[in-house]
Design a protein around this motif. Structure first.
Motif, PDB file in Angstrom:
ATOM      1  N   ARG A  53       0.825  -1.211   0.000  1.00  0.00           N
ATOM      2  CA  ARG A  53       0.000   0.000   0.000  1.00  0.00           C
ATOM      3  C   ARG A  53       0.856   1.258   0.000  1.00  0.00           C
ATOM      4  NH1 ARG A  53      -3.117  -0.837   5.210  1.00  0.00           N
ATOM      5  NH2 ARG A  53      -1.084  -1.722   5.641  1.00  0.00           N
ATOM      6  N   CYS A  54       2.073   1.155   0.558  1.00  0.00           N
ATOM      7  CA  CYS A  54       2.895   2.369   0.684  1.00  0.00           C
ATOM      8  C   CYS A  54       4.350   2.151   0.284  1.00  0.00           C
ATOM      9  CB  CYS A  54       2.794   2.925   2.098  1.00  0.00           C
ATOM     10  SG  CYS A  54       3.351   1.783   3.385  1.00  0.00           S
ATOM     11  N   GLU A  55       4.666   1.008  -0.322  1.00  0.00           N
ATOM     12  CA  GLU A  55       6.031   0.727  -0.767  1.00  0.00           C
ATOM     13  C   GLU A  55       5.967  -0.052  -2.073  1.00  0.00           C
ATOM     14  OE1 GLU A  55       8.654   0.158   3.164  1.00  0.00           O
ATOM     15  OE2 GLU A  55       7.139  -1.407   2.874  1.00  0.00           O
ATOM     16  N   THR A  78       5.139   9.826   7.408  1.00  0.00           N
ATOM     17  CA  THR A  78       5.032  10.940   6.474  1.00  0.00           C
ATOM     18  C   THR A  78       6.181  11.026   5.481  1.00  0.00           C
ATOM     19  OG1 THR A  78       6.134  12.457   8.011  1.00  0.00           O
ATOM     20  CG2 THR A  78       3.720  12.314   8.147  1.00  0.00           C
ATOM     21  N   THR A  79       7.162  10.139   5.615  1.00  0.00           N
ATOM     22  CA  THR A  79       8.374  10.234   4.794  1.00  0.00           C
ATOM     23  C   THR A  79       8.636   8.947   4.016  1.00  0.00           C
ATOM     24  OG1 THR A  79       9.320  11.706   6.474  1.00  0.00           O
ATOM     25  CG2 THR A  79      10.830  10.803   4.824  1.00  0.00           C
ATOM     26  N   ALA A  80       8.790   9.111   2.707  1.00  0.00           N
ATOM     27  CA  ALA A  80       9.186   8.013   1.828  1.00  0.00           C
ATOM     28  C   ALA A  80      10.684   8.101   1.590  1.00  0.00           C
ATOM     29  CB  ALA A  80       8.452   8.119   0.498  1.00  0.00           C
ATOM     30  N   LYS A  81      11.274   6.972   1.251  1.00  0.00           N
ATOM     31  CA  LYS A  81      12.699   6.934   0.939  1.00  0.00           C
ATOM     32  C   LYS A  81      12.870   6.349  -0.460  1.00  0.00           C
ATOM     33  CE  LYS A  81      17.100   5.391   2.818  1.00  0.00           C
ATOM     34  NZ  LYS A  81      17.753   4.720   3.940  1.00  0.00           N
ATOM     35  N   LEU A  82      13.619   7.056  -1.285  1.00  0.00           N
ATOM     36  CA  LEU A  82      13.956   6.583  -2.621  1.00  0.00           C
ATOM     37  C   LEU A  82      15.145   5.645  -2.493  1.00  0.00           C
ATOM     38  CD1 LEU A  82      13.087   7.194  -5.601  1.00  0.00           C
ATOM     39  CD2 LEU A  82      15.073   8.693  -5.679  1.00  0.00           C
ATOM     40  N   ARG A  83      15.051   4.464  -3.116  1.00  0.00           N
ATOM     41  CA  ARG A  83      16.129   3.477  -3.003  1.00  0.00           C
ATOM     42  C   ARG A  83      16.380   2.794  -4.341  1.00  0.00           C
ATOM     43  NH1 ARG A  83      16.936   0.329   2.451  1.00  0.00           N
ATOM     44  NH2 ARG A  83      19.011   1.106   2.022  1.00  0.00           N
ATOM     45  N   ARG A 109       3.401  10.444  -3.349  1.00  0.00           N
ATOM     46  CA  ARG A 109       2.305  11.394  -3.083  1.00  0.00           C
ATOM     47  C   ARG A 109       0.981  10.642  -2.919  1.00  0.00           C
ATOM     48  NH1 ARG A 109       5.354  14.897  -6.354  1.00  0.00           N
ATOM     49  NH2 ARG A 109       4.491  14.014  -8.270  1.00  0.00           N
ATOM     50  N   ASP A 110       0.699   9.716  -3.841  1.00  0.00           N
ATOM     51  CA  ASP A 110      -0.554   8.962  -3.784  1.00  0.00           C
ATOM     52  C   ASP A 110      -0.650   8.108  -2.524  1.00  0.00           C
ATOM     53  OD1 ASP A 110      -1.205  10.072  -6.238  1.00  0.00           O
ATOM     54  OD2 ASP A 110      -0.800   8.222  -7.388  1.00  0.00           O
ATOM     55  N   ALA A 111       0.484   7.664  -1.998  1.00  0.00           N
ATOM     56  CA  ALA A 111       0.503   6.859  -0.772  1.00  0.00           C
ATOM     57  C   ALA A 111       0.364   7.722   0.481  1.00  0.00           C
ATOM     58  CB  ALA A 111       1.790   6.035  -0.701  1.00  0.00           C
ATOM     59  N   GLY A 112       0.336   9.053   0.316  1.00  0.00           N
ATOM     60  CA  GLY A 112       0.119   9.950   1.449  1.00  0.00           C
ATOM     61  C   GLY A 112       1.373  10.499   2.100  1.00  0.00           C
ATOM     62  N   TYR A 113       2.529  10.215   1.526  1.00  0.00           N
ATOM     63  CA  TYR A 113       3.758  10.779   2.088  1.00  0.00           C
ATOM     64  C   TYR A 113       3.806  12.275   1.816  1.00  0.00           C
ATOM     65  CZ  TYR A 113       5.421   5.959   2.506  1.00  0.00           C
ATOM     66  OH  TYR A 113       5.559   4.635   2.835  1.00  0.00           O
ATOM     67  N   ARG A 114       4.453  13.005   2.709  1.00  0.00           N
ATOM     68  CA  ARG A 114       4.605  14.456   2.540  1.00  0.00           C
ATOM     69  C   ARG A 114       6.041  14.861   2.224  1.00  0.00           C
ATOM     70  NH1 ARG A 114       1.088  14.484   7.281  1.00  0.00           N
ATOM     71  NH2 ARG A 114       2.849  15.135   8.527  1.00  0.00           N
ATOM     72  N   ARG A 115       6.955  13.894   2.306  1.00  0.00           N
ATOM     73  CA  ARG A 115       8.367  14.179   2.106  1.00  0.00           C
ATOM     74  C   ARG A 115       9.053  12.936   1.544  1.00  0.00           C
ATOM     75  NH1 ARG A 115      11.917  13.899   6.604  1.00  0.00           N
ATOM     76  NH2 ARG A 115      13.920  14.537   5.893  1.00  0.00           N
ATOM     77  N   MET A 116      10.119  13.164   0.778  1.00  0.00           N
ATOM     78  CA  MET A 116      10.908  12.038   0.291  1.00  0.00           C
ATOM     79  C   MET A 116      12.375  12.319   0.574  1.00  0.00           C
ATOM     80  SD  MET A 116      11.155  10.208  -3.453  1.00  0.00           S
ATOM     81  CE  MET A 116       9.840   9.019  -3.216  1.00  0.00           C
ATOM     82  N   THR A 117      13.089  11.283   0.998  1.00  0.00           N
ATOM     83  CA  THR A 117      14.521  11.379   1.267  1.00  0.00           C
ATOM     84  C   THR A 117      15.255  10.381   0.376  1.00  0.00           C
ATOM     85  OG1 THR A 117      14.528   9.705   3.005  1.00  0.00           O
ATOM     86  CG2 THR A 117      14.105  11.979   3.694  1.00  0.00           C
ATOM     87  N   ARG A 158      13.135  16.341  -0.109  1.00  0.00           N
ATOM     88  CA  ARG A 158      12.251  17.343  -0.698  1.00  0.00           C
ATOM     89  C   ARG A 158      10.840  17.120  -0.181  1.00  0.00           C
ATOM     90  NH1 ARG A 158       9.778  16.874  -6.537  1.00  0.00           N
ATOM     91  NH2 ARG A 158       8.078  17.681  -5.326  1.00  0.00           N
ATOM     92  N   ALA A 159      10.056  18.182  -0.195  1.00  0.00           N
ATOM     93  CA  ALA A 159       8.642  18.081   0.128  1.00  0.00           C
ATOM     94  C   ALA A 159       7.908  17.492  -1.068  1.00  0.00           C
ATOM     95  CB  ALA A 159       8.070  19.451   0.480  1.00  0.00           C
TER      96      ALA A 159
END
Length: 160
Positions: A53-55, A78-83, A109-117, A158-159
């Motif tokens: 659902r979120c990964e 609230t934070t996703a991580k790019l890998r 964004r669609d998964a509801g995260y507000r930030r990505m690292t 980034r936001a």
């Protein structure tokens, strides 16, 4: 633009992805065998524990040929991580990297995260330029000795 399609990552992609990371980074940067071992550990954990659902992870393909990968995983609520953002040299310069990044950002964004690292190395200049063009900022840069070489490890965010 490359006509590649993004398909969901699945277990049969693991061996290719580990080998591709290992070969590319050994050739380009002199990384030792600890790097593909890390990629293998990341993929095994993803397969075992990820929440679809979120990964998610995707493999860029041109027909049956694999060209790259990108993953979006949960860091916190609230934070996703790019890998595992990888693009084979023959697939670069055609807009595929931007397409892959756009896809991962949209998923986050669609998964509801507000930030990505993300975590990278200063030596990955093309990737860093792509991140900067897409609103990421480098928040820290630390000299380290990893994968058998001296590197400058960077953390970007980034936001969304």
């Amino acid at each position: 633009m490359c006509a590649a399609a993004l398909t969901p990552y699945s277990a049969p992609d693991q061996d290719w992805l580990v080998a591709a990371h290992g070969a590319l980074y050994a050739e380009a940067e002199g990384f030792d065998a600890t790097f593909p071992a890390l990629v293998d550990d990341i993929l095994r954990a993803f397969e075992r524990d990820h929440d679809p659902r979120c990964e998610a992870g995707w493999i860029a393909r041109d027909g049956r040929r694999r060209l790259g990968s990108i993953f979006c995983v949960r860091s916190d609520d609230t934070t996703a991580k790019l890998r595992l953002f990888l693009l084979l040299p023959e697939a670069r310069g055609m807009g595929l990297g931007q397409h892959m990044l756009d896809h991962a950002l949209g998923f986050a964004r669609d998964a509801g995260y507000r930030r990505m690292t993300l975590w990278t190395h200063e030596s990955h200049r093309a990737a860093c330029a792509l991140y900067a063009r897409n609103g990421f900022a480098c928040r820290s840069a630390t000299p380290v000795h990893s994968f058998g070489v001296d590197l400058v490890e960077q953390h970007w965010d980034r936001a969304l």
